[in-house]
Scaffold this motif. Structure first.
Motif, PDB file in Angstrom:
ATOM      1  N   LEU A 154       0.834  -1.199   0.000  1.00 46.72           N
ATOM      2  CA  LEU A 154       0.000   0.000   0.000  1.00 46.72           C
ATOM      3  C   LEU A 154       0.869   1.249   0.000  1.00 46.72           C
ATOM      4  O   LEU A 154       0.612   2.198  -0.749  1.00 46.72           O
ATOM      5  CB  LEU A 154      -0.944  -0.024   1.210  1.00 46.72           C
ATOM      6  N   THR A 155       1.915   1.260   0.812  1.00 50.79           N
ATOM      7  CA  THR A 155       2.825   2.404   0.872  1.00 50.79           C
ATOM      8  C   THR A 155       3.455   2.667  -0.496  1.00 50.79           C
ATOM      9  O   THR A 155       3.496   3.812  -0.954  1.00 50.79           O
ATOM     10  CB  THR A 155       3.929   2.140   1.927  1.00 50.79           C
ATOM     11  N   GLU A 156       3.927   1.624  -1.148  1.00 50.80           N
ATOM     12  CA  GLU A 156       4.560   1.770  -2.462  1.00 50.80           C
ATOM     13  C   GLU A 156       3.561   2.218  -3.528  1.00 50.80           C
ATOM     14  O   GLU A 156       3.916   2.966  -4.435  1.00 50.80           O
ATOM     15  CB  GLU A 156       5.209   0.456  -2.888  1.00 50.80           C
ATOM     16  N   SER A 157       2.330   1.777  -3.438  1.00 52.71           N
ATOM     17  CA  SER A 157       1.296   2.163  -4.403  1.00 52.71           C
ATOM     18  C   SER A 157       0.824   3.595  -4.188  1.00 52.71           C
ATOM     19  O   SER A 157       0.497   4.305  -5.143  1.00 52.71           O
ATOM     20  CB  SER A 157       0.091   1.234  -4.291  1.00 52.71           C
ATOM     21  N   LEU A 158       0.781   4.023  -2.941  1.00 50.97           N
ATOM     22  CA  LEU A 158       0.270   5.345  -2.593  1.00 50.97           C
ATOM     23  C   LEU A 158       1.244   6.466  -2.942  1.00 50.97           C
ATOM     24  O   LEU A 158       0.830   7.522  -3.435  1.00 50.97           O
ATOM     25  CB  LEU A 158      -0.068   5.388  -1.093  1.00 50.97           C
ATOM     26  N   LEU A 159       2.514   6.263  -2.710  1.00 48.74           N
ATOM     27  CA  LEU A 159       3.508   7.337  -2.868  1.00 48.74           C
ATOM     28  C   LEU A 159       3.476   8.007  -4.241  1.00 48.74           C
ATOM     29  O   LEU A 159       3.406   9.239  -4.312  1.00 48.74           O
ATOM     30  CB  LEU A 159       4.905   6.810  -2.531  1.00 48.74           C
ATOM     31  N   PRO A 160       3.500   7.299  -5.362  1.00 48.69           N
ATOM     32  CA  PRO A 160       3.473   7.993  -6.647  1.00 48.69           C
ATOM     33  C   PRO A 160       2.164   8.750  -6.893  1.00 48.69           C
ATOM     34  O   PRO A 160       2.164   9.800  -7.526  1.00 48.69           O
ATOM     35  CB  PRO A 160       3.675   6.889  -7.681  1.00 48.69           C
ATOM     36  N   VAL A 210      -1.509  18.763   5.614  1.00 50.75           N
ATOM     37  CA  VAL A 210      -2.625  17.840   5.840  1.00 50.75           C
ATOM     38  C   VAL A 210      -3.635  18.433   6.814  1.00 50.75           C
ATOM     39  O   VAL A 210      -3.271  18.912   7.882  1.00 50.75           O
ATOM     40  CB  VAL A 210      -2.108  16.489   6.394  1.00 50.75           C
ATOM     41  N   TRP A 211      -4.896  18.357   6.436  1.00 47.84           N
ATOM     42  CA  TRP A 211      -5.989  18.705   7.341  1.00 47.84           C
ATOM     43  C   TRP A 211      -6.509  17.429   8.007  1.00 47.84           C
ATOM     44  O   TRP A 211      -6.726  17.390   9.205  1.00 47.84           O
ATOM     45  CB  TRP A 211      -7.109  19.413   6.584  1.00 47.84           C
ATOM     46  N   GLU A 212      -6.673  16.378   7.186  1.00 53.36           N
ATOM     47  CA  GLU A 212      -7.156  15.112   7.719  1.00 53.36           C
ATOM     48  C   GLU A 212      -6.743  13.969   6.795  1.00 53.36           C
ATOM     49  O   GLU A 212      -6.725  14.119   5.582  1.00 53.36           O
ATOM     50  CB  GLU A 212      -8.680  15.126   7.832  1.00 53.36           C
ATOM     51  N   LEU A 213      -6.422  12.854   7.395  1.00 50.01           N
ATOM     52  CA  LEU A 213      -6.131  11.623   6.677  1.00 50.01           C
ATOM     53  C   LEU A 213      -7.129  10.584   7.176  1.00 50.01           C
ATOM     54  O   LEU A 213      -7.224  10.350   8.389  1.00 50.01           O
ATOM     55  CB  LEU A 213      -4.701  11.164   6.953  1.00 50.01           C
ATOM     56  N   ALA A 214      -7.904  10.004   6.251  1.00 49.51           N
ATOM     57  CA  ALA A 214      -8.914   9.015   6.625  1.00 49.51           C
ATOM     58  C   ALA A 214      -8.677   7.732   5.835  1.00 49.51           C
ATOM     59  O   ALA A 214      -8.465   7.771   4.622  1.00 49.51           O
ATOM     60  CB  ALA A 214     -10.316   9.557   6.351  1.00 49.51           C
ATOM     61  N   SER A 219      -9.350  17.723  -1.547  1.00 49.69           N
ATOM     62  CA  SER A 219      -9.320  16.325  -1.131  1.00 49.69           C
ATOM     63  C   SER A 219      -8.904  15.434  -2.282  1.00 49.69           C
ATOM     64  O   SER A 219      -9.196  15.722  -3.438  1.00 49.69           O
ATOM     65  CB  SER A 219     -10.698  15.881  -0.633  1.00 49.69           C
ATOM     66  N   TRP A 220      -8.232  14.369  -1.923  1.00 48.65           N
ATOM     67  CA  TRP A 220      -7.841  13.331  -2.869  1.00 48.65           C
ATOM     68  C   TRP A 220      -8.220  11.998  -2.254  1.00 48.65           C
ATOM     69  O   TRP A 220      -8.046  11.777  -1.053  1.00 48.65           O
ATOM     70  CB  TRP A 220      -6.331  13.368  -3.122  1.00 48.65           C
ATOM     71  N   GLY A 221      -8.734  11.111  -3.077  1.00 53.08           N
ATOM     72  CA  GLY A 221      -9.082   9.783  -2.589  1.00 53.08           C
ATOM     73  C   GLY A 221      -8.606   8.721  -3.547  1.00 53.08           C
ATOM     74  O   GLY A 221      -8.584   8.927  -4.762  1.00 53.08           O
ATOM     75  N   GLY A 222      -8.189   7.615  -2.992  1.00 52.32           N
ATOM     76  CA  GLY A 222      -7.736   6.504  -3.808  1.00 52.32           C
ATOM     77  C   GLY A 222      -8.151   5.186  -3.201  1.00 52.32           C
ATOM     78  O   GLY A 222      -8.219   5.046  -1.979  1.00 52.32           O
ATOM     79  N   SER A 223      -8.445   4.243  -4.065  1.00 46.49           N
ATOM     80  CA  SER A 223      -8.811   2.897  -3.638  1.00 46.49           C
ATOM     81  C   SER A 223      -7.674   1.953  -3.996  1.00 46.49           C
ATOM     82  O   SER A 223      -7.133   2.019  -5.099  1.00 46.49           O
ATOM     83  CB  SER A 223     -10.104   2.472  -4.337  1.00 46.49           C
ATOM     84  N   VAL A 251      -7.950   5.373   0.790  1.00 43.74           N
ATOM     85  CA  VAL A 251      -7.263   6.474   1.451  1.00 43.74           C
ATOM     86  C   VAL A 251      -7.918   7.772   1.011  1.00 43.74           C
ATOM     87  O   VAL A 251      -8.116   7.992  -0.185  1.00 43.74           O
ATOM     88  CB  VAL A 251      -5.761   6.495   1.077  1.00 43.74           C
ATOM     89  N   GLN A 252      -8.248   8.623   1.956  1.00 42.12           N
ATOM     90  CA  GLN A 252      -8.811   9.944   1.674  1.00 42.12           C
ATOM     91  C   GLN A 252      -7.930  10.969   2.375  1.00 42.12           C
ATOM     92  O   GLN A 252      -7.763  10.911   3.592  1.00 42.12           O
ATOM     93  CB  GLN A 252     -10.254  10.034   2.196  1.00 42.12           C
ATOM     94  N   LEU A 253      -7.344  11.883   1.603  1.00 43.50           N
ATOM     95  CA  LEU A 253      -6.455  12.899   2.146  1.00 43.50           C
ATOM     96  C   LEU A 253      -7.050  14.267   1.860  1.00 43.50           C
ATOM     97  O   LEU A 253      -7.378  14.577   0.713  1.00 43.50           O
ATOM     98  CB  LEU A 253      -5.069  12.786   1.509  1.00 43.50           C
ATOM     99  N   THR A 254      -7.206  15.075   2.884  1.00 43.21           N
ATOM    100  CA  THR A 254      -7.660  16.454   2.741  1.00 43.21           C
ATOM    101  C   THR A 254      -6.502  17.345   3.159  1.00 43.21           C
ATOM    102  O   THR A 254      -5.933  17.162   4.236  1.00 43.21           O
ATOM    103  CB  THR A 254      -8.901  16.722   3.618  1.00 43.21           C
ATOM    104  N   ALA A 255      -6.144  18.281   2.270  1.00 38.38           N
ATOM    105  CA  ALA A 255      -4.973  19.120   2.516  1.00 38.38           C
ATOM    106  C   ALA A 255      -5.248  20.567   2.132  1.00 38.38           C
ATOM    107  O   ALA A 255      -6.014  20.843   1.201  1.00 38.38           O
ATOM    108  CB  ALA A 255      -3.774  18.593   1.735  1.00 38.38           C
TER     109      ALA A 255
END
Length: 158
Positions: A3-9, A49-53, A23-27, A35-39
Motif C-alpha cells: 500500500l505504501t509503495e502504491s500510494l507514494l506515486p 494535511v488537514w485530515e487523513l482518513a 481532497s484526494w481519494g484513492g482505492s 485512502v482519503q487525504l484532505t490538505a
C-alpha cells in the motif's frame, strides 16, 4: 506492491487546482483499503494535511482485535513529530483513541496528533492545538512529506 509503495506515486502526482482545501481519494483493492487525504496545500514533495482518513475494504484478519490494532499503531508509527500513545480502547463503542505521547509546546498552547480507530475498519488522523489554561481545542493542519504520509498509512493499516 505494498500500500505504501502504491500510494507514494499517486500523492506525488496530485495537483489540485486553485487555492483552499482540497481532497484526494484513492482505492487500493489489493491492499484492502481506501485512502482519503484532505490538505490545505500540496506540492510535488509534501502537503499541509488537514485530515487523513483510511477505510478497510478487504476482510478483517481472523482473531484481530481493536486493542491489538491500536497497540500496533502506537508501536509502528514513527514518522510524526511526536510518538503516539494509546489513550483508550472502548470495546462497547468499537473505538480506540491514540494521541501524541508528549504534545509540542508553544507558549501557552500545545499541539498534538489524534488518531481514532473505528470498529476495525476506519482510521482518522488529525492534529489539534489547545490552550494549556482553557478547555477548548481547534483542529490545525500539519505538514508531512508524501513519503511520511505513505509510511503513516502503511503503519496504521499494518
Amino acid at each position: 506492491m505494498t500500500l505504501t509503495e502504491s500510494l507514494l506515486p499517486k500523492l506525488s502526482e496530485w495537483r489540485p487546482a486553485g487555492d483552499g482545501r482540497h481532497s484526494w481519494g484513492g482505492s487500493f483493492p489489493t491492499a484492502g483499503w481506501t485512502v482519503q487525504l484532505t490538505a490545505d496545500k500540496t506540492d510535488s514533495l509534501s502537503c499541509l494535511v488537514w485530515e487523513l482518513a483510511l477505510a478497510r475494504t478487504g476482510d478483517t484478519p481472523a482473531d484481530f482485535t481493536l486493542r491489538a490494532w491500536a497497540e500496533g499503531v502506537a508501536q509502528r508509527v514513527a514518522g510524526l513529530l511526536e510518538p503516539l500513545k494509546l489513550i483508550e480502547v472502548d470495546e462497547a463503542r468499537g473505538e480506540a483513541l491514540l494521541r501524541s505521547a508528549a504534545p509540542a509546546k508553544k507558549g501557552d498552547r500545545v499541539a498534538y496528533y489524534e488518531v481514532r480507530l473505528h470498529a476495525l475498519g476506519r482510521a482518522d488522523v488529525r492534529r489539534f492545538s489547545a490552550s494549556r489554561t482553557e478547555s477548548s481545542r481547534e483542529q490545525i493542519a500539519f505538514a508531512l512529506t508524501h513519503e511520511v504520509v505513505a509510511k503513516l498509512v502503511g503503519d496504521i493499516t499494518g
